[in-house]
Write a protein that holds these residues in place. Structure first.
Motif, PDB file in Angstrom:
ATOM      1  N   THR A 273     -37.051  89.650  -6.355  1.00 29.95           N
ATOM      2  CA  THR A 273     -37.627  90.501  -7.628  1.00 29.95           C
ATOM      3  C   THR A 273     -37.309  92.146  -7.778  1.00 29.95           C
TER       4      THR A 273
ATOM      5  N   ASP B  38     -42.453  81.850  -5.595  1.00 31.41           N
ATOM      6  CA  ASP B  38     -43.047  80.428  -6.177  1.00 31.41           C
ATOM      7  C   ASP B  38     -41.347  80.783  -6.762  1.00 31.41           C
ATOM      8  N   SER B  39     -40.594  81.610  -7.277  1.00 33.89           N
ATOM      9  CA  SER B  39     -39.553  81.780  -7.951  1.00 33.89           C
ATOM     10  C   SER B  39     -38.054  81.389  -6.963  1.00 33.89           C
TER      11      SER B  39
ATOM     12  N   GLU C 225     -37.004  83.777  -5.528  1.00 37.05           N
ATOM     13  CA  GLU C 225     -35.422  84.990  -6.059  1.00 37.05           C
ATOM     14  C   GLU C 225     -36.083  86.017  -5.482  1.00 37.05           C
TER      15      GLU C 225
END
Length: 447
Positions: A421, A416-417, A419
């Protein structure tokens, strides 16, 4: 003849995504002939939601299991030989620990699964453990899934005269150390198979051919412990390598295009989409990917991706914004078939998004659009020969796990991001990785 399974209990040992067959290059490299844990069940709502990660050690007879809720090491297991590839079974309960050159597949129970009880599913959790079930046939290479079943294609061995074959089983077979149906050929081949309930779509090779790659596809029907041939499709597929399926179609990649077989009940019909002008001389699709909930197949031809639409007979190149001609080393559908990810050998994860495209717009456009790119390694140029990144897709969360043997860790990428995590540091050099657990997708859909 194919050998039936042999139990390895007496040994008492503990065992894309482009594994088992090399990478997704344009030129297909044909395989040369080779001259005690707690099992008490605890079911209910206390199962691990994140799942478990299986990690094999580089050049070692070791696989490790991590709990993805806290990244804690749960157990280490010793395999008979170093693992050449990791695959999940159809329901992501078991890891298939492929040891291709030693003609062996061991199975590791990840310890998380669910069972249907009336109008609901009960979840079960136990410690990971090696299963008694094994496969012991010649050169296990391609593993595919369909309708809760797993199909393993064995290439056979030209030197020893062992023919190719296909084993089909489900997770209950593994749990019970049970019997399973076999398709036995009369010659070796580097082939492919797709299981569709009681039917099997599998390859055919002329024993007198100079190539180990088949050029035809046949429909087989299961009868008890074996498969009988029903028909050979009249659409040829020279240099066949790579196959996939979705809800209605089964696809096979050829040097000159992609054969598509449509199933309607018990009827199967074949057609072909030929390579487009986007294909340079010598270029071909060698890898296919499909998903139950997406009507579009994705083909990989070297550094190029193609969307293949069976309904409209279209083959269109995908702009995945590749950098420096990096080659895919891992791939897969995500987000219930609405996304697709590609891990390349330069250390980038590309995220593609699926959108319906308008055929009346006048300009052909791929239904797959570039979404984001995540850089997961600063040391890709230092990757040793014969090594690479490995990727595992979670089916319980929208995350991807990527192993980096140079850095000695595994990173978590949030889709979703787009990135990184989380990071899991290891005290050994990782090789292949695999996610196991209870998926969020509807029961019965294939991973």
């Amino acid at each position: 003849m194919m050998q039936s399974k042999v139990s390895l209990l007496a040994l008492m040992v503990s065992a894309a995504l482009l594994g088992g067959c090399g990478d997704a290059t344009t030129t297909i490299v044909e395989k040369e002939p080779i001259v005690e844990d707690d099992h008490d069940d605890d079911h209910g709502d206390e199962h691990s939601s994140a799942g478990r990660l299986i990690v094999s050690a580089k050049d070692a007879n070791q696989v490790s299991v991590f709990d993805l809720n806290d990244n804690d090491l749960m157990a280490d297991f010793t395999t008979v030989n170093p693992v050449s590839a990791l695959y999940a079974t159809s329901g992501s309960r078991y890891a298939m620990l492929v040891q291709r050159n030693q003609d062996l597949v061991e199975f590791l129970d990840g310890g998380l699964w669910q069972e249907e009880h009336g109008d609901h599913f009960d979840a079960f959790e136990q410690d990971p453990a090696l299963a008694a079930f094994t496969l012991n046939d010649s050169r296990p290479t391609h593993i595919t899934y369909g309708e809760g079943q797993t199909a393993v294609f064995f290439d056979g061995n030209a030197v020893t005269g062992i023919p190719a074959g296909v084993a089909v089983f489900d997770e209950h077979t593994v749990e019970d150390d049970g019997e399973y149906p076999l398709l036995s050929y009369n010659t070796h081949m580097h082939g492919a198979a797709q299981v569709r309930g009681e039917y099997l779509l599998s390859t055919v090779r002329d024993a007198d051919s100079d190539s180990t790659l088949p050029d035809k596809i046949a429909l087989y029907h299961q009868h008890d412990d074996h498969f009988d041939i029903e028909l050979v499709f009249d659409v040829s597929c020279p240099g066949l390598h790579g196959s996939a399926q979705n809800h209605d179609f089964i696809s096979f990649a050829c040097t000159d295009g992609v054969v598509l077989i449509e199933q309607s009940g018990n009827n199967f019909t074949a057609s072909k989409i030929v390579n487009t002008d986007d294909f340079a001389e010598g270029m071909r699709i060698g890898t296919l990917a499909g998903h139950h909930d997406n009507e579009i197949f994705i083909g990989i031809a070297g550094t190029t991706l193609f969307s293949i639409d069976p309904e409209d007979g279209e083959m269109l190149s995908i702009d995945w914004q590749n950098e420096d001609n990096a080659r895919p080393v891992g791939y897969g559908f995500v987000e219930h078939g609405e996304g697709f990810v590609v891990l390349d050998d330069s250390g980038h994860l590309s995220i593609l998004e699926h959108h319906d495209h308008d055929h009346d717009a006048g300009e052909e456009a791929s239904p797959w659009e570039f979404g984001a790119k995540v850089h997961v390694s600063e040391e890709a140029d230092s990757m040793p020969e014969g090594s690479g990144f490995s990727m595992a897709i979670s089916h319980s969360q929208d995350v991807i796990y990527i192993s980096d043997l140079i850095a000695g860790h595994i990173v978590t990428v949030d889709l979703d991001s787009a990135e990184i995590t989380a990071e899991l540091e290891l005290d050994f050099t990782p090789d292949k990785i695999l996610w196991l657990g209870i998926g969020a997708e509807e029961e019965g859909h294939d991973h």
